[in-house]
Motif scaffolding. Structure first.
Motif, PDB file in Angstrom:
ATOM      1  N   LYS A  11       1.188  -5.104  -6.573  1.00 11.94           N
ATOM      2  CA  LYS A  11       0.350  -4.840  -5.411  1.00 11.94           C
ATOM      3  C   LYS A  11       0.332  -6.035  -4.456  1.00 11.94           C
ATOM      4  O   LYS A  11       0.415  -5.881  -3.230  1.00 11.94           O
ATOM      5  N   SER A  12       0.203  -7.232  -5.012  1.00 10.96           N
ATOM      6  CA  SER A  12       0.097  -8.446  -4.202  1.00 10.96           C
ATOM      7  C   SER A  12       1.062  -9.494  -4.733  1.00 10.96           C
ATOM      8  O   SER A  12       1.178  -9.680  -5.948  1.00 10.96           O
ATOM      9  N   LEU A  13       1.770 -10.163  -3.836  1.00  6.88           N
ATOM     10  CA  LEU A  13       2.696 -11.225  -4.212  1.00  6.88           C
ATOM     11  C   LEU A  13       2.519 -12.400  -3.256  1.00  6.88           C
ATOM     12  O   LEU A  13       2.704 -12.252  -2.045  1.00  6.88           O
ATOM     13  N   ASN A  18      -9.295  -0.460  -8.030  1.00 11.60           N
ATOM     14  CA  ASN A  18      -9.009  -1.527  -7.074  1.00 11.60           C
ATOM     15  C   ASN A  18      -8.941  -2.904  -7.718  1.00 11.60           C
ATOM     16  O   ASN A  18      -8.535  -3.872  -7.071  1.00 11.60           O
ATOM     17  N   HIS A  19      -9.363  -3.018  -8.977  1.00 22.14           N
ATOM     18  CA  HIS A  19      -9.357  -4.318  -9.643  1.00 22.14           C
ATOM     19  C   HIS A  19      -7.918  -4.764  -9.910  1.00 22.14           C
ATOM     20  O   HIS A  19      -7.087  -3.986 -10.376  1.00 22.14           O
ATOM     21  N   LEU A  20      -7.622  -6.040  -9.636  1.00 19.82           N
ATOM     22  CA  LEU A  20      -6.276  -6.576  -9.821  1.00 19.82           C
ATOM     23  C   LEU A  20      -6.245  -7.612 -10.939  1.00 19.82           C
ATOM     24  O   LEU A  20      -7.168  -8.417 -11.079  1.00 19.82           O
ATOM     25  N   TYR A  21      -5.167  -7.561 -11.720  1.00 16.84           N
ATOM     26  CA  TYR A  21      -4.869  -8.608 -12.695  1.00 16.84           C
ATOM     27  C   TYR A  21      -3.752  -9.476 -12.117  1.00 16.84           C
ATOM     28  O   TYR A  21      -2.731  -8.955 -11.660  1.00 16.84           O
ATOM     29  N   SER A  48       0.844  -1.196   0.000  1.00 18.15           N
ATOM     30  CA  SER A  48       0.000   0.000   0.000  1.00 18.15           C
ATOM     31  C   SER A  48       0.878   1.242   0.000  1.00 18.15           C
ATOM     32  O   SER A  48       2.042   1.200   0.398  1.00 18.15           O
ATOM     33  N   THR A  49       0.302   2.350  -0.423  1.00  9.85           N
ATOM     34  CA  THR A  49       1.058   3.605  -0.458  1.00  9.85           C
ATOM     35  C   THR A  49       1.025   4.334   0.881  1.00  9.85           C
ATOM     36  O   THR A  49       1.762   5.297   1.083  1.00  9.85           O
ATOM     37  N   GLY A  50       0.179   3.884   1.809  1.00  8.14           N
ATOM     38  CA  GLY A  50       0.086   4.523   3.119  1.00  8.14           C
ATOM     39  C   GLY A  50      -1.078   3.951   3.897  1.00  8.14           C
ATOM     40  O   GLY A  50      -1.686   2.953   3.506  1.00  8.14           O
ATOM     41  N   GLU A  51      -1.385   4.578   5.030  1.00  5.89           N
ATOM     42  CA  GLU A  51      -2.496   4.133   5.856  1.00  5.89           C
ATOM     43  C   GLU A  51      -3.790   4.741   5.308  1.00  5.89           C
ATOM     44  O   GLU A  51      -4.307   5.743   5.812  1.00  5.89           O
ATOM     45  N   ASN A  52      -4.320   4.105   4.265  1.00  6.11           N
ATOM     46  CA  ASN A  52      -5.482   4.641   3.567  1.00  6.11           C
ATOM     47  C   ASN A  52      -6.764   4.466   4.382  1.00  6.11           C
ATOM     48  O   ASN A  52      -6.939   3.468   5.087  1.00  6.11           O
ATOM     49  N   ILE A  53      -7.659   5.427   4.261  1.00  5.46           N
ATOM     50  CA  ILE A  53      -8.960   5.336   4.908  1.00  5.46           C
ATOM     51  C   ILE A  53      -9.898   4.458   4.090  1.00  5.46           C
ATOM     52  O   ILE A  53     -10.709   3.705   4.631  1.00  5.46           O
ATOM     53  N   SER A  54      -9.780   4.517   2.774  1.00  3.06           N
ATOM     54  CA  SER A  54     -10.597   3.691   1.892  1.00  3.06           C
ATOM     55  C   SER A  54      -9.805   3.380   0.628  1.00  3.06           C
ATOM     56  O   SER A  54      -8.777   3.991   0.353  1.00  3.06           O
ATOM     57  N   VAL A 108      -1.314  -6.915 -10.063  1.00  6.49           N
ATOM     58  CA  VAL A 108      -1.121  -5.493 -10.303  1.00  6.49           C
ATOM     59  C   VAL A 108      -2.479  -4.838 -10.512  1.00  6.49           C
ATOM     60  O   VAL A 108      -3.439  -5.466 -10.963  1.00  6.49           O
ATOM     61  N   SER A 109      -2.577  -3.558 -10.170  1.00  2.48           N
ATOM     62  CA  SER A 109      -3.822  -2.819 -10.332  1.00  2.48           C
ATOM     63  C   SER A 109      -4.092  -2.535 -11.808  1.00  2.48           C
ATOM     64  O   SER A 109      -3.168  -2.339 -12.601  1.00  2.48           O
TER      65      SER A 109
END
Length: 439
Positions: free
Chosen positions: A195-197, A228-231, A179-185, A221-222
């Motif tokens: 994004k995810s591994l 928010n959709h990931l491939y 994540s890029t930071g402590e996001n609220i949403s 990846v986004s």
């Protein structure tokens, strides 16, 4: 050079805080961690380079680049029966690249100290450990997950890994979420970064001298920077090493499927094979690497056949001149074939020589590549001398003889014979150890 006084004061306070923390670490830990094993290691790596065509062909009128880079690390390792802790800050810099300087001296840098490792491992049973935090992920021959150690910064991952081991089996299951930071949403993340591994790795000792590994990696990846959709791109495959008497063989085969960053279906292949044979003090060998590519691009492309090596090593596989790091741009999605011939030799008890000759070709041609697949030849000569048990001096001379096709790919019509020289000193002493250990 102008420097804001308030900023300077803040940086000085931060430096004092870091120094105070390190001082307490040296003083307090040896007294408090009585029931565990504590070891403090240092690493200093200094590299002098002359780049006359490194990463890109040189041409008439281009002046070689000469510089010195430096890596400094301090690693703290603590182990007891149920806990392992590793903490490694590092400083990476190029001599003279300080941003705070004047004509009479250098005052420092705005940002050079960073965190390379910071993770803990907790015992979760008689044969399992759970590792959490920033840590290297290094598996097999580092084709997919690697430390990328040629880069002075190296590469570590923010991840959680469950590790289980028996007499002949090793099983690792890991995952990471960035994540890029402590996001609220939302989970927005740059679409050009993973994004995810998540991965699964199994290794089995089949017999004496023969090991096999199975890996499966899912990287997401986004779809865009505001989506928010990931491939997910999936990689699955095998790696094997075999040795008997003077023969050694190793190879891997990975298949890639799923979707790429644009949502196009993926079907790609990576193949490596190498065989060596020891003759007295010499170990010659021959190998092949094949990374599939695309014969169609743009709107004509229905399936992406270009293999993405993700976080895998480039420098150790595709030639030390580093012409092939991004295959989308540097081969125009054509992929790569590398026929290589290697010879390792022991010159003295403490000196070793390695010479690797590469012949590169495009795996496929497409509308964006030259018609001819020949990309030229590269030769990498490296000598390593063990100064002491904690010091190694390494020197390399590498050169590339370009073809017309590599000139076209790089857009350098008058590209010519290119070369690269480096001299590297690596010092890795153990500064403190409270008892004999194997950590």
């Amino acid at each position: 050079m102008y420097r804001n006084s308030n900023t300077g004061c803040l940086k000085n306070i931060c430096r004092l805080s870091v120094k105070s923390s390190l001082f307490l670490l040296f003083i307090v830990l040896p007294r408090t961690l009585v029931w565990g094993q504590l070891r403090i290691d240092a690493q200093y790596r200094n590299r002098f380079e002359v780049r006359d065509g490194y990463r890109q062909l040189t041409s008439d009128g281009v002046t070689p680049a000469v510089f010195i880079s430096q890596r400094t690390r301090l690693s703290v390792h603590y182990v007891n029966d149920g806990l392992k802790v590793t903490f490694t800050p590092q400083d990476v810099r190029v001599w003279g690249d300080e941003q705070l300087a004047s004509s009479t001296g250098v005052y420092g840098d705005v940002a050079s100290l960073e965190l390379f490792e910071a993770f803990v491992e907790v015992r979760t049973g008689s044969a399992a450990w759970l590792s959490i935090g920033r840590q290297p992920l290094v598996y097999d021959n580092q084709r997919i997950l690697a430390a990328r150690n040629w880069n002075q910064n190296g590469l570590a991952y923010d991840a959680m890994v469950l590790k289980w081991q028996s007499n002949s089996w090793k099983v690792h299951v890991g995952t990471s979420w960035n994540s890029t930071g402590e996001n609220i949403s939302d989970n927005y993340y740059p679409s050009d970064r993973i994004k995810s591994l998540s991965f699964l790795w199994l290794q089995h000792a089949v017999s004496e001298g023969w090991q096999m590994s199975f890996s499966h990696v899912a990287s997401g990846v986004s779809r865009s920077d505001t989506d928010n959709h990931l491939y997910f791109r999936q990689i699955t495959g095998l790696y094997s090493t075999w040795g008997k008497e003077n023969w050694q063989a190793k190879g891997n085969l990975y298949y890639q499927f799923g979707k790429n960053r644009t949502g196009t279906n993926v079907s790609a292949l990576l193949l490596d094979a190498e065989v060596t044979y020891r003759i007295a003090q010499l170990v010659p060998g021959v190998g092949l690497s094949y990374l599939s590519g695309n014969s169609q691009t743009g709107n004509e492309q229905k399936t992406d056949h270009l293999f993405d090596v993700l976080y895998g090593a480039r420098h150790r596989f595709f030639g030390g001149m580093d012409y092939y790091r991004n295959f989308i741009t540097q081969t125009q999605q054509g992929g790569l074939v590398d026929y290589h011939f290697v010879i390792n030799g022991k010159l003295t008890a403490k000196t070793r020589l390695t010479n690797t000759f590469h012949y590169f070709r495009l795996a496929r041609t497409n509308p964006g590549t030259p018609t001819h697949k020949n990309l030229g030849c590269e030769n990498d000569l490296v000598i390593k001398h063990q100064l002491t048990e904690w010091g190694v001096l390494e020197g390399g001379y590498l050169f590339y003889c370009p073809s017309q096709s590599i000139k076209t790919l790089q857009g350098i019509s008058n590209g010519r014979f290119s070369q690269f020289f480096y001299l590297q000193l690596t010092i890795t002493p153990t500064l403190f150890q409270n008892q004999q250990s194997n950590i």
